[in-house]
Design a protein around this motif. Structure first.
Motif, PDB file in Angstrom:
ATOM      1  N   GLY A 101      -5.388  -5.945   9.199  1.00 26.18           N
ATOM      2  CA  GLY A 101      -4.632  -4.943   8.455  1.00 26.18           C
ATOM      3  C   GLY A 101      -3.170  -5.284   8.262  1.00 26.18           C
TER       4      GLY A 101
ATOM      5  N   TYR B 196       0.866  -1.177   0.000  1.00 18.60           N
ATOM      6  CA  TYR B 196       0.000   0.000   0.000  1.00 18.60           C
ATOM      7  C   TYR B 196       0.903   1.226   0.000  1.00 18.60           C
ATOM      8  CZ  TYR B 196       0.746   0.191   5.110  1.00 18.60           C
ATOM      9  OH  TYR B 196       1.293   0.245   6.361  1.00 18.60           O
TER      10      TYR B 196
ATOM     11  N   GLU C  63      -6.243   3.289   4.937  1.00 14.83           N
ATOM     12  CA  GLU C  63      -6.261   1.937   5.495  1.00 14.83           C
ATOM     13  C   GLU C  63      -7.454   1.747   6.426  1.00 14.83           C
ATOM     14  OE1 GLU C  63      -4.157  -0.601   4.461  1.00 14.83           O
ATOM     15  OE2 GLU C  63      -3.893   0.991   2.990  1.00 14.83           O
TER      16      GLU C  63
END
Length: 463
Positions: free
Chosen positions: A275, A224, A336
Motif C-alpha cells: 500500500g 489517492y 485503500e
C-alpha cells in the motif's frame, strides 16, 4: 505526594485490568491517575531527556509512531510510546505510567506520542512537543469531529500557540501542507510521480479547494484521495518541495518499496507491508528520524524489518490460506483496504465487521461514501462477503446497493461464526476489515484459528 498517589493508583488499575482480563488497560490507568493529578503529564514530560515528538492526523498515526519508535530503539535510545494506539490524554498518561517507577520517575530519551486530532490542542498545551508529525486529513467520525475544516482549524490553532517546534508535514496533502503557514520550521515528505498515479480522482473531495483563497485546486496527478501534485491557479499555493521523497515507487501484494531521497543522500527502502499509505507512513517516520539525528541507513533497515501493530495490514495464515487483517475507520481508509483485494490470490473471501460504539462513531452513514461499487468490477475475484458486527445488516444493504450479488453476501450476527466462516470458505485467500471496536474481538477470534506471520520474508531490494 499527589504524583506518588496518581502513579500508584494507575499501576494498580493496570494490574487489575490484566489480572481480570478486562481488556488491554491502555486508557483506564491514565484516567484514574489524571483524576488524582490533572497535571501529571507535565510532571512526566519534564523528565524526558531529549524531547517529545507528537504524531497526529486522520490515518496512519499508529503505524508512523510505531515505525519511529522502532528506529529510535534500534539506535540504542529509550522512548515512552503509546504503541497500542490509545491516543487520548488518558492513553498518553497510561504510557508514561507503565514506563515510570513507583516513585513517578521516567528514564527515557524521547517520548513518542500518537495523538488524536481532537485531543491534540489539550495534549500539546501540556506536553509542548519539539516536533509534530501530521500525516493527512480525511473525513472521519463526523458525529465526533464535525466537518473536516473544524479538525484542521483545531490543529492549526494549537500549532500557532506552540514555540520552537519543528513541523513534519505531508507535502502531497494540501490540507496538511497549509500548516506551514503557522510560521514554524517545516520538513516536507511525499511521493514522486510513479506508474500508478491517476490524472483524475473522484474521491478528492477534501482537498478540492484552496485553503487560502477558496479557488478550485488543479492537479497534475493523484496518488489517492486528495493526495497528489496540486496547485492553486488563483493564489499560487502549490505542493511544496519535499525534502524526503519516495521515488521509483512500487506497491505490490506483499511489500512496497521506493528509493528515499533526502538531504545528503538516498536510501533504498523495502517495507513488508503493501500500500502507498504504508510508504507515506514510512516517509513520515524517516523524516522525523532525520530531525532526531538518526542514521539514515540504520533507519531504512529498521523500517524494512518493522512489524505492523494489530490490524494494520497484519498477515496471518490459516492452514494454506493467507489472511489479511486491516482496520478501517473512514471512507479513504476503507477504499485503500478494498484495493488491497486486487493483490490477494483470487477468489477472495471477505469479512466486514462494522460497529457503532463511541470509538467507531455512532453515525455509520459514512459507509455510503466508501467506493464499494469497485467490488462490482471485482466479482470474479470475490467468493463470499461476510457482514458482521453491531451494524452488519446495514453493511449488507450497502453492498446490495453497490451491485454485489446477493448470493455472495452472508449476514452473520455472531462474530465468531463470521470469522470461522470466512476462514473455512472455499476462497484461496481471505481479507478481514474491521472498525475500531470490532478489530480487537476479530483479532482474538482469528488468533484461535490462524497463525500470525511474525516477520516479513523474502523482501526484494531495489535494482
Amino acid at each position: 505526594m499527589r504524583v506518588l498517589l496518581a502513579v500508584l493508583a494507575g499501576k494498580i488499575v493496570a494490574w487489575l485490568v490484566r489480572f481480570l482480563k478486562r481488556g488491554r488497560g491502555s486508557s483506564l490507568p491514565g484516567l484514574v491517575a489524571l483524576k488524582i493529578h490533572p497535571r501529571l503529564l507535565s510532571h512526566f514530560v519534564r523528565q524526558v531527556r531529549r524531547g517529545v515528538v507528537m504524531v497526529t492526523g486522520t490515518n496512519g498515526k499508529t503505524t508512523t509512531n510505531n515505525m519511529l519508535a522502532r528506529m529510535v530503539a534500534d539506535a540504542g535510545l529509550r522512548a515512552v510510546v503509546n504503541a497500542e494506539g490509545a491516543n487520548l490524554v488518558t492513553g498518553i498518561a497510561t504510557a508514561f505510567i507503565r514506563a515510570a517507577s513507583w516513585r513517578g520517575r521516567i528514564f527515557c530519551d524521547y517520548a513518542l506520542l500518537e495523538v488524536d486530532e481532537a485531543t491534540f490542542p489539550r495534549a500539546a498545551a501540556q506536553v509542548r512537543p519539539g516536533a509534530v508529525v501530521v500525516t493527512n486529513f480525511f473525513r472521519d467520525q463526523l458525529d465526533r469531529y464535525g466537518e473536516l475544516d473544524r479538525t484542521v482549524a483545531l490543529i492549526r490553532d494549537a500549532l500557532a500557540d506552540l514555540e520552537n517546534v519543528r513541523l513534519i508535514l505531508n507535502a502531497d496533502d494540501p490540507l496538511v501542507a497549509q500548516l506551514a503557514a503557522t510560521g514554524h520550521a517545516a520538513t516536507f515528505y511525499g511521493l514522486g510521480r510513479h506508474a500508478e498515479v491517476s490524472p483524475t480522482s473522484t474521491a478528492a473531495r477534501e482537498g478540492r479547494f484552496c485553503p487560502f483563497c477558496g479557488h478550485a485546486l488543479t492537479y497534475d496527478y493523484y496518488h489517492y484521495s486528495q493526495l497528489g501534485n496540486f496547485r492553486c491557479p488563483s493564489c499560487g499555493f502549490s505542493r511544496p518541495r519535499a525534502q524526503v521523497e519516495g521515488e521509483g515507487v512500487f506497491a505490490g501484494a506483499r511489500y512496497s518499496r521506493c528509493r528515499l531521497r533526502y538531504p545528503g543522500g538516498t536510501q533504498e527502502l523495502v517495507l513488508g507491508q503493501p500500500g502507498l499509505y504504508n510508504l507515506y507512513n514510512a516517509l513520515a517516520a524517516f523524516a522525523a528520524g532525520l530531525f532526531l539525528g538518526l542514521d539514515p541507513a540504520r533507519m531504512a533497515g529498521s523500517l524494512s524489518s518493522y512489524l505492523p501493530a494489530t490490524g494494520r495490514m497484519e498477515r496471518f495464515r490459516c492452514g494454506e490460506k493467507p489472511v489479511l487483517l486491516n482496520l478501517v475507520k473512514n471512507p479513504t481508509g476503507f477504499n485503500e483496504g478494498l484495493r488491497a483485494l486486487l493483490h490477494l490470490d483470487p477468489p477472495v473471501d471477505l469479512l466486514i465487521a462494522l460497529n457503532d460504539n463511541d470509538a467507531d462513531g455512532r453515525d455509520v452513514s459514512w459507509i455510503w461514501d466508501v467506493d464499494f461499487e469497485m467490488l462490482e468490477g471485482m466479482q470474479e475475484r470475490i467468493n463470499l462477503i461476510f457482514c458482521t458486527g453491531q451494524r452488519g445488516e446495514e453493511m449488507a444493504v450497502r453492498l446490495k446497493y453497490a451491485g454485489v450479488p446477493l448470493g455472495k453476501i452472508v449476514t452473520e450476527g455472531r462474530m465468531e461464526e463470521a470469522v470461522r466462516g470466512v476462514l473455512r470458505a472455499s476462497g484461496s485467500s481471505a481479507c478481514l476489515l474491521a472498525t475500531y471496536t470490532a478489530l480487537w474481538p476479530v483479532e482474538r477470534i482469528l488468533c484461535r484459528y490462524a497463525q500470525r506471520e511474525r516477520a516479513p520474508e523474502g523482501l526484494p531490494s531495489l535494482s
